[in-house]
Scaffold this active site. Structure first.
Site, mmCIF file in Angstrom:
data_model
loop_
_atom_site.group_PDB
_atom_site.id
_atom_site.type_symbol
_atom_site.label_atom_id
_atom_site.label_comp_id
_atom_site.label_asym_id
_atom_site.label_seq_id
_atom_site.Cartn_x
_atom_site.Cartn_y
_atom_site.Cartn_z
ATOM 1 N N GLN A 1 -17.660 5.073 3.056
ATOM 2 C CA GLN A 1 -18.254 6.249 3.895
ATOM 3 C C GLN A 1 -18.092 6.255 5.120
ATOM 4 O O GLN A 1 -17.734 7.295 5.552
ATOM 5 C CB GLN A 1 -19.732 6.441 3.431
ATOM 6 C CG GLN A 1 -20.108 6.510 1.771
ATOM 7 C CD GLN A 1 -21.791 6.838 1.716
ATOM 8 O OE1 GLN A 1 -22.163 7.360 2.238
ATOM 9 N NE2 GLN A 1 -22.014 6.207 0.462
ATOM 10 N N GLU B 1 0.840 -1.141 -0.197
ATOM 11 C CA GLU B 1 0.013 -0.090 0.227
ATOM 12 C C GLU B 1 0.837 1.366 0.164
ATOM 13 O O GLU B 1 0.372 2.249 0.266
ATOM 14 C CB GLU B 1 -0.952 0.032 1.124
ATOM 15 C CG GLU B 1 -2.289 -0.539 0.795
ATOM 16 C CD GLU B 1 -2.299 -2.031 0.634
ATOM 17 O OE1 GLU B 1 -3.136 -2.505 0.058
ATOM 18 O OE2 GLU B 1 -1.477 -2.643 1.074
ATOM 19 N N TYR C 1 3.435 1.993 2.124
ATOM 20 C CA TYR C 1 4.074 2.484 3.309
ATOM 21 C C TYR C 1 5.512 2.149 3.312
ATOM 22 O O TYR C 1 6.168 1.876 2.084
ATOM 23 C CB TYR C 1 3.434 1.832 4.515
ATOM 24 C CG TYR C 1 1.856 1.935 4.654
ATOM 25 C CD1 TYR C 1 1.622 3.519 5.100
ATOM 26 C CD2 TYR C 1 0.966 1.170 4.460
ATOM 27 C CE1 TYR C 1 0.501 3.989 5.247
ATOM 28 C CE2 TYR C 1 -0.473 1.658 4.586
ATOM 29 C CZ TYR C 1 -0.412 3.003 4.945
ATOM 30 O OH TYR C 1 -2.049 3.401 5.208
ATOM 31 N N ARG D 1 2.569 -8.561 4.566
ATOM 32 C CA ARG D 1 1.730 -8.139 3.588
ATOM 33 C C ARG D 1 2.421 -7.616 2.314
ATOM 34 O O ARG D 1 3.250 -6.349 2.479
ATOM 35 C CB ARG D 1 0.767 -7.017 3.993
ATOM 36 C CG ARG D 1 -0.302 -6.624 3.111
ATOM 37 C CD ARG D 1 -1.686 -5.938 3.608
ATOM 38 N NE ARG D 1 -2.584 -6.095 2.404
ATOM 39 C CZ ARG D 1 -3.835 -5.592 2.400
ATOM 40 N NH1 ARG D 1 -4.096 -5.246 3.794
ATOM 41 N NH2 ARG D 1 -4.293 -5.688 1.476
ATOM 42 N N HIS E 1 -1.763 4.028 -1.720
ATOM 43 C CA HIS E 1 -2.543 4.813 -1.554
ATOM 44 C C HIS E 1 -2.750 5.948 -2.659
ATOM 45 O O HIS E 1 -3.746 6.592 -2.831
ATOM 46 C CB HIS E 1 -2.593 5.367 -0.072
ATOM 47 C CG HIS E 1 -3.063 4.354 1.013
ATOM 48 N ND1 HIS E 1 -3.977 3.592 0.735
ATOM 49 C CD2 HIS E 1 -2.258 4.040 1.975
ATOM 50 C CE1 HIS E 1 -4.230 2.867 1.796
ATOM 51 N NE2 HIS E 1 -3.082 3.105 2.847
#
Length: 676
Positions: free
Chosen positions: A343, A168, A170, A218, A256
């Site tokens: 949301q 992701e 990081y 991961r 991201h």
């Protein structure tokens, strides 16, 4: 728990020194509760419910190994002995319910929203205002020690293992990819150097915690950014991680900052499972599939065909803590399905708010929103079977009240019946299915095709009346608004009236964007779209034959020419969700939609829509004008005082119509019913 429908999903996984009771993993989610010590009781309750629901392995939200790794200022850490007692509250709760839990160690690197950020190189992230410092040799060694110390403390706190976050975008992912890692020393250059930090972290952790402790890594198998890794590099890293001491390889997709969606509802279910399947053939340790797997049959299918040894489902456990127990006992129709809306989970997280779930407002509020059985059952009428009314009716009935639900139309669901027509929002049908079954199991009496009046409610002797009648479309005061070419969004989405090829949409909020996506779609192509169509439109190469797995997108030819207009001078779509709004804007831009702000609507006539923009008049020669310009509350039932009759309560759109907000509607319904 056994169920022949899911033999692979419910099969134990033997790791040698320990066994997981099934192949279901609750993946890591940052809830916001991790960051403050006084919230660990709430965090423990959150994980306790998921462990009691039968999940085989839980992974916590990201915990930083040191201050430089914080996601947020004063973020959650485990780097000194004083942190251990709080974490023991979490592990004790999970173990008491027969579960296992890993601590995710997450160093944010340049993604941190704080001034201490570091990375492989001094390259600023597009999603953080802070430019990182490049780690020095001493800084790298200190970071490796911090990871090992964090893992040691995790073992002391009772965790069954750790997950090292390496995807992701990081810190470890930043070192792995040339996109960020521009170093020329032993930590940069070829993949053998770029992966050195990840390997040293894993080796040091294994040396520290011993052999009887789970280390899951991961691994970013599809970066989806320019400068990402190739498939050969992904495999090289995976094999090296296995040799370094990793027990399980989890899979991650997309940074991201990537401009390809990976978890929003428009991503096809299990779209990336095949990539995990390819990786599984390259290593000898268990591999976990992840992303947009939200129901048992998808998980069972990919396990059966050999795409993974375990399945990670994160947000599905926000939506339903008892997911596994329901699957195991043959009650799949009772699962409250994650609809991928973002949301209340990711949008909250990126706004520094506590996470929850649109379809399950109890998520992360288990100690505050409690559905206690009532000792004084009351007769309750709920008027309106949209999201607010369904939530109120089912919670009230679950607590033991006698509930009658009145609905003017022939079916339940309200605006969700409209939302599920939008390409990429087909999942909203799952929520209607869930509530339909919940009405049955809680014993709510349902009266469809019943437009009840205030007088009838008073005459029937209810103790409480919950008005959840929703909204009606607001018709703007534009000369010619009654012209035959003018349609409402309900006529387009719900009633399926015929629409021409050139369309102006008035209103660029959520409904306007949804209507635009609906009108761009060719009705001859069935929904949901297959994975191959989706990957083509977004330029995703699941074979990862290019760096990052990116190829030139092949957008679908738009079915109509659209104009999306708004009076406001701000950017159209500015109020859409923080983590999903960009996806909707990209979809319309790709479809050639002309988005215009600061529009004055002059009139509508046979020539089309007359507008003024920036002082210049023009005519849009369109076949139809579709109105998506807001709503007004339907609240006639509470227009007068109740006198000595029942108490009237307004929730959802009937209480506030400023925006159609299902998150607020469902939460208000649940909170009100919990109080009655």
């Amino acid at each position: 728990m056994t169920n022949t429908a899911y033999p692979h999903l419910l099969q134990p996984l033997d790791l040698g020194f320990t066994t997981l009771k099934n192949r279901v993993m609750m993946g890591s989610m940052h809830t916001g509760l991790e960051d403050r010590f006084y919230n660990y009781g709430k965090l423990a309750a959150f994980y306790r419910e998921r462990a009691a629901g039968g999940v085989g392995l839980i992974v916590t939200g990201g915990i930083s190994p040191n201050r430089q790794g914080w996601l947020l200022p004063m973020g959650g850490t485990l780097n000194f002995l004083g942190d251990v007692p709080n974490h023991r509250r979490v592990t004790r709760a999970v173990h008491e319910e027969g579960g296992k839990i890993l601590l995710q160690i997450l160093h944010a690197g340049r993604y941190g929203y704080q001034p201490f950020v570091v990375s492989a190189s001094a390259t600023k992230s597009p999603i953080s205002p802070f430019k990182p410092r490049a780690l020095t040799e001493r800084g790298i060694e200190a970071t490796i020690r911090a990871y090992a110390r964090c893992a040691k403390l995790a073992k002391m706190a009772g965790y069954d293992g750790v997950e090292v976050m390496g995807s992701e975008g990081y810190l470890l992912n930043q070192f792995l990819c040339a996109r960020v890692n521009t170093r020329s020393d032993q930590w940069g250059g070829p993949i053998e150097n770029r992966m050195r930090l990840a390997l040293e972290v894993v080796r040091r952790i294994r040396d520290t915690v011993g052999s009887d402790f789970i280390i899951m890594y991961r691994h970013s198998v599809l970066d989806l950014v320019e400068g990402g890794n190739t498939w050969d590099e992904v495999v090289t890293v995976a094999r090296a991680l296995e040799q370094a001491g990793v027990t399980i390889l989890n899979t991650g997709y997309g940074w991201h900052e990537a401009r390809v969606p990976t978890i929003v509802t428009s991503v096809p279910r299990a779209a990336f499972a095949g990539v995990a399947g390819r990786l599984r053939k390259e290593v000898g340790i268990p591999v976990v599939a992840s992303n947009r797997i939200n129901m048992p049959h998808e998980a069972e299918t990919l396990l059966a065909r050999g795409d993974a040894d375990m399945v990670s489902m994160a947000r599905p456990f926000l939506a339903d803590a008892a997911f596994v127990a329901k699957a195991a006992s043959g009650r799949v129709d009772e699962i409250n399905t994650c609809i991928g809306c973002n949301q209340a989970c990711l949008d909250h997280t990126f706004a520094n708010r506590r996470a929850s779930c649109l379809v399950n407002p109890r998520a992360c509020h288990e100690t505050e929103l409690v559905y206690v059985k009532t000792n004084t059952p009351r007769r309750i009428a709920v008027v309106g079977a949209g999201p607010a009314g369904l939530s109120a009716a089912t919670v009230a009935a679950e607590r033991g009240h006698q509930v009658t639900l009145f609905e003017a139309s022939h079916r339940i669901g309200g605006q969700f019946n409209v939302a599920m027509q939008i390409p990429g929002k087909e999942e909203f049908a799952e929520t209607i299915r869930y509530f339909g079954r919940k009405l049955e199991t809680t014993g709510v009496q349902v009266a469809l095709n019943r437009r009840v009046t205030r007088e009838e409610l008073l005459a029937q002797g209810f103790d409480e009346v919950i008005v959840a009648t929703g909204v009606r479309m607001r018709k703007p005061a534009i000369p010619g608004i009654e012209h035959p070419m003018v349609l409402s969004y309900l006529e387009v989405l719900r009633d399926k009236v015929q629409v021409g090829k050139r369309v102006a949409i008035i209103g660029a909020g959520g409904i306007g964007f949804d209507t635009g996506e609906f009108l761009l779609h060719d009705p001859a192509h069935p929904l949901p779209q297959p994975v191959s169509t989706w990957t083509g439109e977004w330029g995703v190469d699941l074979n990862v034959s290019t760096p990052g797995g990116l190829v030139q997108p092949v957008p679908a030819h738009p079915y109509r020419q659209l104009w999306l207009l708004q009076r406001k001078t701000t950017r159209p779509g500015a109020g859409l969700g923080k983590t999903s709004g960009w996806v909707h804007r990209a979809a319309l831009s790709r479809g050639g939609v002309r988005m215009m702000a600061g529009v004055q609507y002059d009139r509508i006539d046979d020539a089309g829509l007359h507008i003024t923009v920036g002082g210049k008049q023009q005519v849009l020669e369109v076949d139809n004008v579709v109105i998506c310009a807001g709503q007004e509350s339907l609240d006639e039932l509470t227009a007068a005082e109740a006198g000595n009759g029942p108490r009237f309560h307004k929730i959802g759109g009937a209480a506030l119509a400023a925006e159609l907000d299902a998150k607020r509607a469902i939460r208000e319904g649940a909170e009100l019913a919990a109080r009655l």
